[in-house]
Scaffold this motif. Structure first.
Motif: not given
Length: 366
Positions: A79-95
């Motif tokens: 589920e996490v992979f599907d989310f990451a692939d669907r909403y692509k981007g680096s986590y540090s862009d937000s954090l």
């Protein structure tokens, strides 16, 4: 410690006690900790046979041996992979305000998607992940050969992992990754036509001035994992017109492991508590501050700096921790303020577990 989430309809309390701090401070960063956990698990997968002579294997199984929990973890990972692939981007862009500059995703997110798909393919045996790798690998860094492997850049490790599918499962679609793995391995071997790496005068692999031993432990692990695949299937690494045997890989990894444990120009073990000489001024809060038994009174954040700047050895020996290590001339400053060399981290130690397991087994012939 409890985290309370307050909403209009509910309040959940999450127990955050336990687990690992990634390095010197009381912080749990997700990206390096995920890498730590994965490398520990990979060590067990590859070298569990070498862990059977003590209780280490049972300790590892305690983390994963509940079938229903493992099923839940796999389902959640999908589920996490599907989310990451669907909403692509680096986590540090937000954090970025809390993750940077310590653990920004400097290499971007492409390598993590390829890394995640590769592990999910092995764990689930679902061919949709193989199809994903085939369709997206070229844009996710599969064609970019590099000779570093770290919590931030997973490309080299992913290719070694995918080559295992070619060797062990005869998945012909993954033959390309055998070639890429050869390129990585050849870049590390002095004298190879593809040699690119840098070594110190004392023979230590050198990649960067901060926490260089993280690259040493990761490359040593990959050398040994790939040597295992080659040995099991009678293969060699192809370096242009030359070939490199598994024994050559093992010998290079052993040199790196021995260096860390004290066979180096400084005669210093960079694993704390191991050997007659090891770092005494480790850049680590729990190790450098007095224990509650010795100093039961509260120590404020400001008051803690006196221990950081003290010339005295750490009162609590952080047994087993590997520090950042020496510079490119084999020089090491045993100084808490030199965090680049004296700071330990879980992502330095984790790959070393597999290497030590390998060399602890007499059947390796080393």
């Amino acid at each position: 410690m409890h985290l309370k989430n307050q909403s209009s309809s509910s309040r959940d309390e999450v127990d955050l006690v336990g687990g690992y701090y990634d390095a010197r401070d009381n912080v749990k960063f997700g990206l390096p900790m995920a890498f730590t956990s994965t490398l520990l698990a990979w060590s067990v997968i590859e070298f569990s046979d070498s862990m059977k002579n003590n209780n280490r294997l049972e300790n590892a199984k305690d983390l994963y041996s509940d079938p229903s929990y493992s099923t839940k973890l796999l389902k959640t990972a999908m589920e996490v992979f599907d989310f990451a692939d669907r909403y692509k981007g680096s986590y540090s862009d937000s954090l970025g305000s809390v993750a940077c500059p310590f653990y920004c995703s400097y290499s971007g997110y492409h390598d993590e998607l390829l890394w995640g798909a590769s592990w999910l393919h092995r764990a689930s045996e679902d061919d949709s992940y193989l199809a994903y790798i085939q369709s997206n690998g070229h844009t996710l860094g599969a064609d970019e050969d590099d000779y570093s492997f770290s919590w931030d850049d997973k490309r080299a490790g992913t290719k070694i992992l995918l080559s295992k599918g070619f060797f062990e499962d005869n998945i012909q679609q993954l033959q390309l990754y055998k070639a890429h793995s050869d390129n990585y391995i050849c870049s590390l071997i002095p004298g190879s036509p593809n040699f690119q790496a840098q070594y110190t005068p004392g023979g230590l692999f050198y990649k960067g001035s901060e926490s260089n031993l993280q690259y040493v432990t990761t490359s040593s692990f990959l050398l040994l994992a790939y040597a295992k695949y080659l040995r099991s299937h009678g293969g060699v690494a192809s370096c242009g017109t030359s070939t490199i045997t598994s024994d050559k890989l093992v010998a290079l990894a052993k040199k790196q492991v021995d260096y860390i444990l004290g066979n180096n120009p400084a005669k210093m073990s960079y694993m704390v508590g191991f050997g007659p000489r090891y770092p005494q001024h480790v850049h680590h809060r729990g190790s450098s501050l007095p224990s509650l038994h010795v100093h039961p009174a509260h120590i404020s954040c400001g008051d803690g700096f006196q221990y950081l700047y003290s010339n005295s050895p750490n009162p609590n020996i952080l047994v087993g921790a590997i520090v950042g290590g020496p510079d490119n001339r084999d020089h090491f400053a045993d100084d808490r303020n030199n965090y680049q060399q004296s700071e330990p981290a879980t992502y330095i130690n984790a790959p070393f577990v597999g290497s030590l397991a390998f060399f602890s087994d007499e059947t390796t012939g080393i």
